[in-house]
Design a protein around this motif. Sequence first.
Motif, mmCIF file in Angstrom:
data_model
loop_
_atom_site.group_PDB
_atom_site.id
_atom_site.type_symbol
_atom_site.label_atom_id
_atom_site.label_comp_id
_atom_site.label_asym_id
_atom_site.label_seq_id
_atom_site.Cartn_x
_atom_site.Cartn_y
_atom_site.Cartn_z
ATOM 1 N N GLY A 1 33.779 -1.458 65.275
ATOM 2 C CA GLY A 1 34.644 -0.786 64.310
ATOM 3 C C GLY A 1 35.575 0.236 64.929
ATOM 4 N N ARG A 2 35.938 0.096 66.212
ATOM 5 C CA ARG A 2 36.826 1.044 66.899
ATOM 6 C C ARG A 2 38.282 0.613 66.705
ATOM 7 N N ILE A 3 38.857 0.976 65.570
ATOM 8 C CA ILE A 3 40.186 0.474 65.209
ATOM 9 C C ILE A 3 41.268 0.971 66.163
ATOM 10 N N LYS A 4 41.184 2.226 66.609
ATOM 11 C CA LYS A 4 42.175 2.752 67.543
ATOM 12 C C LYS A 4 42.123 2.026 68.882
ATOM 13 N N ILE A 5 40.913 1.734 69.331
ATOM 14 C CA ILE A 5 40.759 1.011 70.600
ATOM 15 C C ILE A 5 41.236 -0.423 70.442
ATOM 16 N N VAL A 6 40.969 -1.039 69.298
ATOM 17 C CA VAL A 6 41.465 -2.399 69.042
ATOM 18 C C VAL A 6 42.992 -2.428 69.119
ATOM 19 N N GLU A 7 43.651 -1.471 68.492
ATOM 20 C CA GLU A 7 45.109 -1.412 68.529
ATOM 21 C C GLU A 7 45.613 -1.193 69.951
ATOM 22 N N LEU A 8 44.889 -0.360 70.718
ATOM 23 C CA LEU A 8 45.263 -0.103 72.109
ATOM 24 C C LEU A 8 45.166 -1.375 72.946
ATOM 25 N N LEU A 9 44.104 -2.144 72.747
ATOM 26 C CA LEU A 9 43.945 -3.394 73.487
ATOM 27 C C LEU A 9 45.025 -4.404 73.102
ATOM 28 N N LEU A 10 45.351 -4.473 71.832
ATOM 29 C CA LEU A 10 46.369 -5.426 71.377
ATOM 30 C C LEU A 10 47.760 -5.056 71.880
ATOM 31 N N ASP A 11 47.995 -3.775 72.123
ATOM 32 C CA ASP A 11 49.301 -3.343 72.631
ATOM 33 C C ASP A 11 49.530 -3.773 74.076
ATOM 34 N N THR B 1 47.662 -9.068 60.985
ATOM 35 C CA THR B 1 49.060 -8.639 61.135
ATOM 36 C C THR B 1 49.590 -8.994 62.525
ATOM 37 N N ARG B 2 48.711 -8.886 63.520
ATOM 38 C CA ARG B 2 49.111 -9.224 64.893
ATOM 39 C C ARG B 2 49.071 -10.731 65.142
ATOM 40 N N GLY B 3 48.687 -11.506 64.148
ATOM 41 C CA GLY B 3 48.707 -12.957 64.281
ATOM 42 C C GLY B 3 47.499 -13.567 64.957
ATOM 43 N N LEU B 4 46.373 -12.865 64.989
ATOM 44 C CA LEU B 4 45.180 -13.435 65.624
ATOM 45 C C LEU B 4 44.566 -14.500 64.711
ATOM 46 N N PRO B 5 44.223 -15.655 65.262
ATOM 47 C CA PRO B 5 43.676 -16.740 64.441
ATOM 48 C C PRO B 5 42.171 -16.665 64.315
ATOM 49 N N SER B 6 41.636 -17.417 63.376
ATOM 50 C CA SER B 6 40.184 -17.566 63.258
ATOM 51 C C SER B 6 39.757 -18.775 64.081
ATOM 52 N N ALA B 7 38.459 -18.902 64.317
ATOM 53 C CA ALA B 7 37.957 -20.034 65.087
ATOM 54 C C ALA B 7 38.232 -21.350 64.363
ATOM 55 N N LYS B 8 38.176 -21.321 63.035
ATOM 56 C CA LYS B 8 38.434 -22.535 62.252
ATOM 57 C C LYS B 8 39.858 -23.015 62.442
ATOM 58 N N ALA B 9 40.811 -22.044 62.453
ATOM 59 C CA ALA B 9 42.222 -22.409 62.643
ATOM 60 C C ALA B 9 42.451 -22.993 64.028
ATOM 61 N N ILE B 10 41.774 -22.415 65.043
ATOM 62 C CA ILE B 10 41.932 -22.922 66.416
ATOM 63 C C ILE B 10 41.354 -24.321 66.529
ATOM 64 N N ASN B 11 40.179 -24.551 65.914
ATOM 65 C CA ASN B 11 39.544 -25.863 65.996
ATOM 66 C C ASN B 11 40.349 -26.928 65.261
ATOM 67 N N ASN B 12 41.056 -26.543 64.206
ATOM 68 C CA ASN B 12 41.873 -27.500 63.470
ATOM 69 C C ASN B 12 43.100 -27.938 64.261
ATOM 70 N N THR B 13 43.568 -27.107 65.169
ATOM 71 C CA THR B 13 44.751 -27.429 65.957
ATOM 72 C C THR B 13 44.403 -27.957 67.338
ATOM 73 N N THR B 14 43.121 -27.960 67.648
ATOM 74 C CA THR B 14 42.694 -28.423 68.966
ATOM 75 C C THR B 14 41.769 -29.619 68.794
ATOM 76 N N ARG B 15 42.011 -30.658 69.551
ATOM 77 C CA ARG B 15 41.164 -31.845 69.480
ATOM 78 C C ARG B 15 39.759 -31.477 69.964
ATOM 79 N N PRO B 16 38.799 -31.805 69.195
ATOM 80 C CA PRO B 16 37.435 -31.454 69.598
ATOM 81 C C PRO B 16 37.012 -32.214 70.858
ATOM 82 N N ASN B 17 36.340 -31.530 71.710
ATOM 83 C CA ASN B 17 35.832 -32.117 72.942
ATOM 84 C C ASN B 17 34.340 -32.381 72.750
ATOM 85 N N ALA B 18 33.999 -33.639 72.523
ATOM 86 C CA ALA B 18 32.611 -33.987 72.218
ATOM 87 C C ALA B 18 31.684 -33.622 73.372
#
Length: 548
Positions: A256-266, A302-319
Motif C-alpha cells: 500500500g505504498r502509493i508514493k513509492i508506487v508512483e515513484l517507481l512508475l515515473d 491511469t498509467r495503463g498497467l494491464p491485468s494478467a487476464k488482459a495479457i493472457n488474452n493477447t498472448t498465445r498460451p504456451n502449453a
Amino acid sequence: MEEASTSTPAPMAAKPTVVKKTMAKQFTGKREDSQLHSAVRRGDFSAVKEILSNHMESEDELRDLLRKQNQCGETALYVAAEYGDADVVAELIKYYDLEDAETKARNGFDPFHIAAKQGELDVLRVLMEEHPELSMTVDLSNTTALHTAAAQGHVEVVEYLLEAAGSSLAAIAKSNGKTALHSAARNGHAEVVKAIVAVEPDTATRTDKKGQTPLHMAVKGQSIDVVVELMKGHRSSLNMADSKGNTALHVATRKGRIKIVELLLDNNETSPSTKAINRAGETPLDTAEKTGHPAIAAVLKTRGLPSAKAINNTTRPNAARELKQTVSDIKHEVHHQLEHARETRKRVQGIAKRINKMHVEGLDNAINSTTVVAVLIATVAFAAIFTVPGQYADELSSLLPGQSLGEANIADRPAFAIFFIFDSIALFISLAVVVVQTSVVAIEHKAKKNMMAVINKLMWLACVLISVAFLALAFVVVGEEERWLAVGVTVFGATIMLTTLGTMCYWVIMHRIEASNVRKSRKESMARSRQSGLLEFSGILTKRMYAI
C-alpha cells in the motif's frame, strides 16, 4: 516484522536524524561480575589500572581476570565497549590477544559488535588499531559488525568500517542471504544506503535466499529517500523478481505504498515490471485489487498497467510453459508438505520420549515403594510372632503339664496355629521380595515391568496372609464373650480386601485386553499408513496404566 500497509503514507520531508543512544551505566552490576567488571561499569579508570597492576606478577592470573565472564557471558572489555568508554577500552585492549578480544557474550555479540550496535565510533577505532581482524568477525548467523551498524543507522560507523576494512565487507551476507544493504534499506536508513552503494554498487543487485534485492526491502517501508538512493545504483534491480515472481512494484503495491508506487512508475526502467506476472498469476494491478488498495489500483489503471487476464488474452498460451509451471508448483507444494511432516514427526518423537521418561520414572518409584512396603511387612510379621497375646512360659516353676519352656501360652489353640502359618508365609514372601529388589537389576524397560508385575502379585498375597494372621489373633484377644467383635472385624476386613483385590484384578485384565486391541489396531494402521511416528505417539497417549 513488516510494517502494516497504509494506502497513503506520508513521505519523509527531510533526512532522518539518527539519535545516538548512550548506554546507561548499570552500577548494580550483574551476577558473577568480577572486581574489574564493577570498576569498568563505574567508569573508574584509576581503579581499572590498579586492578590490572595487582595481577601483573602472574601472567596466568591476569589472563584469567581478562577472560572472566559474568552470567551474561560478558568480559570486562565487552562491558567497556558497550558503555562506550574509549579510555578504559584502550587500557584493557593492551592485554587482550585476538582470541580473547573475540570472546562473545550470550547474546552472540563480541566487544566489537556491541560497540558497532551502540554506535561507539571512538571505541571501534581503538579496537581496530590493536586488532584490525575484529572487523571481519561474525556471530552465529554470520552477521558482521557492519550489518549491525547498518541496521541501527549509524552512518559514521558504517563509513569508518568500509574505509578501514575495505568495501568487500559490504559483500558479506548473513546466513539468510541478506547483506548490510538489505538491513539498512529495510530499516529506512537512507544515509547508510547511500554510503554502502557509493563504495560497493553491486550490492544493490544482491539477492537473499528469498530472491529479494535491497530494493524489495526498501519498498516495504515508507522511506522514499532509500528507494531513490537504490534507484540511482543498478537500475536493473527495478525489474528483478524474487523467488515468488514479485518485482519491487508488486511488493510496494501489496504494502500500500502509493508514493513509492508512483515513484517507481515515473522511472522509465520500470516498464517491464508493469506487465510482470508473479507465480500467483498476478500483475501489480491484480495485486492492488486483491489486497484492497483501490487508490493504488486507480493509479495503475491511469498509467495503463494491464491485468494478467488482459495479457493472457493477447498472448498465445504456451502449453509447455504452463505444464512446467504446474509441475514446479506441485513440486514446491510436495516439498513443503514433506518438510512440515518431518518437523511434526520430530516434535512428536520429542514428546514421546518425554512421556516414556515419565513412564520409566513412575516404574522406578513403584519399585522403590514396593521395597519399602516389603521391608515393613517383614518387620511386622517378624515382631508379631514374639508379641502374641498371653505371652510365653518363661519360668520352670510355672510350667503346665506337657508345656515346654518358651512355648506360647495360647499355642494349643487353633487360632494360634492359623496365625503362625499365615504370619510365617507373609514374612518369607516379603523377605524374598526384598532379596529380589536389592539383588536383581533390570535395565530393559519391559523386563523391569515384568519383574514388577510378579512382585506386585506376591505383595498382594503377603497383605492377604498378614490380614488373616491378624484376624486369627483377634478371636483370641476379644475372648469368648466378645467373639462377635472378632466376627464383625473379620467380615468388615474381608469385604475391604476382597473389594480392593477384585478391583485391581479387573483393572489388570481390562488393561491386558485394551493393550492387545491397541497393538492389533496399530499393526493394521501401519499397514495402511506411513506415518508410523504419529501412530506410535497416539499409542503412547492412549495407554492408561491401571495396575501392573
